[in-house]
Write a protein that holds these residues in place. Structure first.
Motif, PDB file in Angstrom:
ATOM      1  N   ASP A   1       1.121   4.311  -2.702  1.00  0.00           N
ATOM      2  CA  ASP A   1       0.976   5.708  -2.274  1.00  0.00           C
ATOM      3  C   ASP A   1       2.174   6.546  -2.710  1.00  0.00           C
ATOM      4  O   ASP A   1       2.022   7.703  -3.139  1.00  0.00           O
ATOM      5  CB  ASP A   1       0.832   5.779  -0.751  1.00  0.00           C
TER       6      ASP A   1
ATOM      7  N   THR B   1       0.834  -1.215   0.000  1.00  0.00           N
ATOM      8  CA  THR B   1       0.000   0.000   0.000  1.00  0.00           C
ATOM      9  C   THR B   1       0.866   1.262   0.000  1.00  0.00           C
ATOM     10  O   THR B   1       0.588   2.223  -0.728  1.00  0.00           O
ATOM     11  CB  THR B   1      -0.921  -0.011   1.228  1.00  0.00           C
ATOM     12  N   ASN B   2       1.924   1.257   0.807  1.00  0.00           N
ATOM     13  CA  ASN B   2       2.813   2.424   0.853  1.00  0.00           C
ATOM     14  C   ASN B   2       3.525   2.646  -0.474  1.00  0.00           C
ATOM     15  O   ASN B   2       3.753   3.787  -0.891  1.00  0.00           O
ATOM     16  CB  ASN B   2       3.852   2.241   1.957  1.00  0.00           C
TER      17      ASN B   2
ATOM     18  N   ARG C   1      -6.972   4.501  -0.104  1.00  0.00           N
ATOM     19  CA  ARG C   1      -6.042   3.499   0.418  1.00  0.00           C
ATOM     20  C   ARG C   1      -5.649   3.784   1.860  1.00  0.00           C
ATOM     21  O   ARG C   1      -5.288   2.871   2.598  1.00  0.00           O
ATOM     22  CB  ARG C   1      -4.784   3.461  -0.461  1.00  0.00           C
ATOM     23  N   SER C   2      -5.711   5.067   2.280  1.00  0.00           N
ATOM     24  CA  SER C   2      -5.319   5.390   3.654  1.00  0.00           C
ATOM     25  C   SER C   2      -6.251   4.743   4.667  1.00  0.00           C
ATOM     26  O   SER C   2      -5.820   4.369   5.767  1.00  0.00           O
ATOM     27  CB  SER C   2      -5.306   6.905   3.845  1.00  0.00           C
TER      28      SER C   2
ATOM     29  N   ILE D   1      -5.263   8.012  -2.965  1.00  0.00           N
ATOM     30  CA  ILE D   1      -4.426   7.948  -1.759  1.00  0.00           C
ATOM     31  C   ILE D   1      -5.290   7.957  -0.504  1.00  0.00           C
ATOM     32  O   ILE D   1      -5.060   7.208   0.448  1.00  0.00           O
ATOM     33  CB  ILE D   1      -3.434   9.121  -1.757  1.00  0.00           C
ATOM     34  N   GLN D   2      -6.349   8.788  -0.512  1.00  0.00           N
ATOM     35  CA  GLN D   2      -7.233   8.846   0.651  1.00  0.00           C
ATOM     36  C   GLN D   2      -7.993   7.531   0.832  1.00  0.00           C
ATOM     37  O   GLN D   2      -8.201   7.062   1.958  1.00  0.00           O
ATOM     38  CB  GLN D   2      -8.208  10.021   0.485  1.00  0.00           C
TER      39      GLN D   2
ATOM     40  N   LEU E   1      -5.099   1.284   4.929  1.00  0.00           N
ATOM     41  CA  LEU E   1      -3.815   1.287   5.606  1.00  0.00           C
ATOM     42  C   LEU E   1      -3.994   1.463   7.113  1.00  0.00           C
ATOM     43  O   LEU E   1      -3.291   0.827   7.908  1.00  0.00           O
ATOM     44  CB  LEU E   1      -2.958   2.421   5.037  1.00  0.00           C
ATOM     45  N   ARG E   2      -4.977   2.285   7.517  1.00  0.00           N
ATOM     46  CA  ARG E   2      -5.235   2.450   8.943  1.00  0.00           C
ATOM     47  C   ARG E   2      -5.724   1.150   9.572  1.00  0.00           C
ATOM     48  O   ARG E   2      -5.341   0.805  10.699  1.00  0.00           O
ATOM     49  CB  ARG E   2      -6.266   3.569   9.158  1.00  0.00           C
TER      50      ARG E   2
END
Length: 641
Positions: free
Chosen positions: A238, A234-235, A496-497, A493-494, A500-501
């Protein structure tokens, strides 16, 4: 013709020869009479002024004489006044002399009484000084001895109290230490029991088996590795999207900077006008105001220098050479009458002259294209035509095209110099340009032959940049598309964030479980070590136990010895106070003698003061008798002198 001239002409026409001469003499005599009358009037006015001044002076003289008579009478009376004052002062002086003799006699009698009293007072005061010295010495001796006895008693008492207090504090400290030892021992035993019960509970739950702990930790580490892999993927996505977004933002910034530079071109042209054409710049600022525009009948167009540009910078010098600077810096009016209005306003406001041109844009005007074919351009190595380089609004273009015919002006490179003869023989061109030179072809009106001239082009000062509306629109569209792409990347990006959280939360949960398992194992080992340490502390506290009874007996014996020492000091002080009491009796006797002597001195001093008061009263009366009649007496003294 006035009446005097008419009369003279009439006399000359119908009169005799000497009539005009007599008339002139009559005029001169009449003017002489007027001058004499004016002089007589001035003399009469002066006479009246002198008469009035003479009357005022007569009054002043009369007043001066009367004042002189009064001053003589005053001086006579002043001489009589001195003699009268002398007689009065002599009488008063005799009376005062008699009073003075009486007062001097009384004063001598009082002084005879005062002298013995003064001697008696001095003798008594000398005796009083001796008695005071004796009393002061006795008082100082008693005070010093008493203070020494009191100080010794206070010091012994304080030392005894301090020693007893220290003994009592020592006993209390030992008791407090023993009580604290018992309290700590009780608390330690309670903690030992609690720790042993917790150890027993851990043994029953069987959560301390090393194999079970290692298996659970290995399982959780595998889950953590999988979560870390997903986080890394994921990173990575991003980072790629962030890099793309940063690249788009950089392009947007570059495009915006390019647009700003295009917009700044007008400012640069305005500064050029301000520096090289100040009258044009002032006029431009003058007609920016609405109240000045309202004075015109039609629209006033700004100078073309602010709106005309060239696409290719290397041909800027060509445009400046072909288009006159006077036309580029002129103002253009749509209404014919505004030409004179603008000129008059500028001359009145700035006392300057600017070029004003009347021009009306034809209806349906379109920018013309080059008049040369592609084959013609290639044959003679021409690259562009001036009409294709110029960018301007249709209004200005409609003036430039018929005036300078830029569609008939080709431009090329450095090879044009070699093709000069060919171009002159095979074409009808009048002018063409290269990047550095201007070529002009002219035909002789006599021989019909052609000849050419070549001049070097100056460095461009005006057309050094371009502003293209189409290019601006392209840049703006590119900025809009880039901003849309940036928003897409930000949305991805938002999105996937959020995932990711969740992965980060899952990883944190696994770490928490691993820490809890390890903490339980560490806790069990720490409990065993703590129980052993607390048992050792309990044994040490048992060894620190003290015999409080023996300590109290020894402290009581020391306190009794200190109090006996204090009692002996008090008995010695009692004997010393008896000796001081005898000295105090002598001081009492001296005080009584001193009191008797002071009463005698007060009586004598009262008599002495009364006599002095009488002498002062007599002296004051004598002084008053001298100066009670001060003015007459002073006058008498001055007369006698």
């Amino acid at each position: 013709m006035d009446s005097v001239s008419l009369l003279k002409c009439t006399e000359m026409a119908i009169g005799s020869d000497d009539l005009s001469q007599k008339h002139e003499e009559l005029i001169s005599l009449n003017s002489s009479i007027k001058k004499l009358e004016y002089t007589l009037s001035n003399i009469g006015e002066s006479l009246r002024t002198e008469q009035q001044q003479n009357q005022r002076l007569q009054t002043d003289v009369q007043t001066f004489k009367e004042r002189q008579e009064l001053n003589d009478k005053i001086n006579s009376l002043k001489g009589k006044k001195i003699w009268i004052l002398y007689q009065n002062s002599l009488t008063d002086f005799n009376v005062l002399k008699e009073q003075e003799n009486k007062l001097l006699k009384n004063k001598h009698e009082e002084e005879k009484v005062v002298a013995p009293l003064k001697k008696a007072v001095d003798r008594l005061e000398a005796s009083l000084g001796k008695y005071k010295d004796q009393a002061s010495k006795l008082r100082s001796s008693i005070v010093s001895k008493t203070s020494l006895i009191a100080k010794k008693y206070t010091s012994d008492r304080e030392n005894a109290d301090t020693a007893c207090n220290e003994i009592a504090i020592e006993i209390e400290a030992n008791q407090r230490i023993e009580q604290e030892r018992l309290t700590r021992l009780q608390q330690l035993e309670n903690r030992i029991r609690a720790a042993e019960s917790e150890l027993e509970e851990c043994r029953r739950e069987q959560t301390i088996d090393p194999d079970v702990v290692q298996q659970e930790i290995a399982s959780l580490n595998r889950k953590k590795t999988e979560v870390n892999r997903q986080i890394v993927e994921t990173n990575l996505l991003d980072e790629q999207d962030t890099a793309s977004r940063a690249e788009l933002l950089r392009r947007i910034e570059n495009s915006n900077n390019e647009l700003k530079r295009m917009e700044v071109m007008r400012v640069a042209r305005l500064k050029f006008l301000e520096r090289f054409f100040p009258d044009v710049f002032k006029t431009l600022r003058f007609f920016e105001k609405d109240e000045n525009k309202a004075k015109l009948k039609g629209k006033l167009w700004e100078p073309p220098i602010l709106h005309v540009f060239v696409d290719d910078l290397k041909y800027g010098s060509v445009a400046e050479k072909h288009i006159r600077a006077s036309d580029l810096t002129a103002f253009y009016c749509e209404h014919k009458d505004d030409v004179y209005t603008v000129s008059d306003l500028v001359a009145k406001e700035f006392k300057a002259r600017v070029s004003v041109i009347h021009h009306v844009c034809p209806h349906g005007f379109r920018k013309p294209k080059s008049s040369f074919s592609k084959e013609f351009m290639q044959k003679y190595h021409f690259e562009k035509v001036l009409i294709d380089l110029i960018q301007a609004p249709d209004y200005y273009m409609s003036y430039l095209v018929p005036t300078f015919k830029p569609e008939n002006v080709p431009m090329g490179g450095a090879s044009l110099d070699q093709l000069m003869d060919k171009i002159m023989d095979e074409t009808d061109l009048k002018a063409f340009y290269s990047e550095e030179y201007a070529y002009f072809i002219k035909t002789s009106s006599y021989s019909g032959s052609k000849f050419s001239t070549c001049t070097h082009l100056n460095t461009p000062r005006i057309f050094t940049n371009k502003i293209n509306e189409n290019e601006q629109n392209k840049l703006k569209d590119a900025v809009v598309h880039a901003e849309a792409d940036v928003k897409k990347f930000e949305a991805a990006i938002q999105l996937r964030s959020a995932g990711l959280r969740k992965l980060e939360d899952e990883k944190a949960s696994i770490d928490t479980q691993i820490r809890e398992i390890r903490s339980k194992a560490d806790h069990y080992s720490k409990l065993e070590s703590r129980v052993k340490a607390m048992n050792q502390q309990a044994r040490n506290l048992e060894a620190e136990k003290k015999d409080l009874g023996e300590l109290v007996n020894r402290a009581a014996q020391r306190s009794c010895a200190r109090r006996m020492t204090q009692l002996e000091s008090v008995e010695a002080g009692e004997k010393s106070m008896a000796v001081v009491g005898y000295e105090g009796l002598n001081q009492y006797i001296v005080k009584k003698q001193l009191s008797t002597l002071q009463s005698k001195i007060i009586t004598k001093q009262n008599q002495y003061e009364e006599a002095k008061t009488n002498i002062v009263a007599l002296t004051v009366n004598l002084f008053i008798s001298h100066f009670i009649m001060c003015p007459n007496t002073s006058c008498l003294i001055s007369v006698q002198t």
